[in-house]
Scaffold this motif. Structure first.
Motif, PDB file in Angstrom:
ATOM      1  N   ARG A 116      -0.432  -1.687  -0.566  1.00 58.09           N
ATOM      2  CA  ARG A 116      -0.875  -0.956   0.633  1.00 58.09           C
ATOM      3  C   ARG A 116      -2.193  -1.495   1.160  1.00 58.09           C
ATOM      4  NH1 ARG A 116       0.819   5.215  -0.958  1.00 58.09           N
ATOM      5  NH2 ARG A 116       3.053   4.823  -0.819  1.00 58.09           N
ATOM      6  N   SER A 133      -1.493  -4.678   3.050  1.00 56.27           N
ATOM      7  CA  SER A 133      -0.853  -4.484   4.351  1.00 56.27           C
ATOM      8  C   SER A 133      -1.847  -3.945   5.367  1.00 56.27           C
ATOM      9  CB  SER A 133       0.346  -3.539   4.232  1.00 56.27           C
ATOM     10  OG  SER A 133      -0.085  -2.232   3.909  1.00 56.27           O
ATOM     11  N   GLN A 185      -4.003  -6.939   6.315  1.00 56.45           N
ATOM     12  CA  GLN A 185      -3.231  -7.954   7.035  1.00 56.45           C
ATOM     13  C   GLN A 185      -3.233  -7.669   8.531  1.00 56.45           C
ATOM     14  OE1 GLN A 185       0.818  -8.101   5.776  1.00 56.45           O
ATOM     15  NE2 GLN A 185       1.320  -9.881   6.997  1.00 56.45           N
ATOM     16  N   TYR A 186      -3.176  -6.425   8.928  1.00 59.89           N
ATOM     17  CA  TYR A 186      -3.123  -6.076  10.344  1.00 59.89           C
ATOM     18  C   TYR A 186      -4.501  -5.788  10.917  1.00 59.89           C
ATOM     19  CZ  TYR A 186       1.836  -5.818   9.473  1.00 59.89           C
ATOM     20  OH  TYR A 186       3.117  -6.127   9.127  1.00 59.89           O
TER      21      TYR A 186
END
Length: 89
Positions: free
Chosen positions: A63, A66, A69-70
């Motif tokens: 989590r 992720s 990553q964005y």
């Protein structure tokens, strides 16, 4: 007649002695078995706890990657709970 009576008493004593020894052996065996089962159950719970913690660590890692990553920021803090109205005494 006296010899038969002594032989009968000796047989009775041997049967009682054998029964006592058998009871002691069975009780020791059952105590060891119960201890072994408790140890196995405790070991199982410890292993399950280790697996759960490892799973939580893996979920956190996935989590967090992720989110990073964005380019998202961490979520804002939760609003404070409303204060309860208390009467001053």
């Amino acid at each position: 007649m006296h010899k038969q009576r002594e032989a009968g008493v000796a047989v009775l004593v041997m049967v009682l002695f054998t029964a006592i020894i058998l009871i002691v052996v069975v009780s020791i065996t059952s105590a060891m078995t119960l201890g072994s089962r408790r140890g196995a159950a405790s070991e199982t719970r410890a292993y399950q706890a280790a697996l759960a913690s490892e799973s939580g660590q893996n979920a956190f890692t996935v989590r967090s990657r992720s989110v990073a990553q964005y380019g998202a920021e961490s979520p804002p803090p939760a609003p404070a709970a409303p204060r309860s109205k208390r009467c001053a005494v």
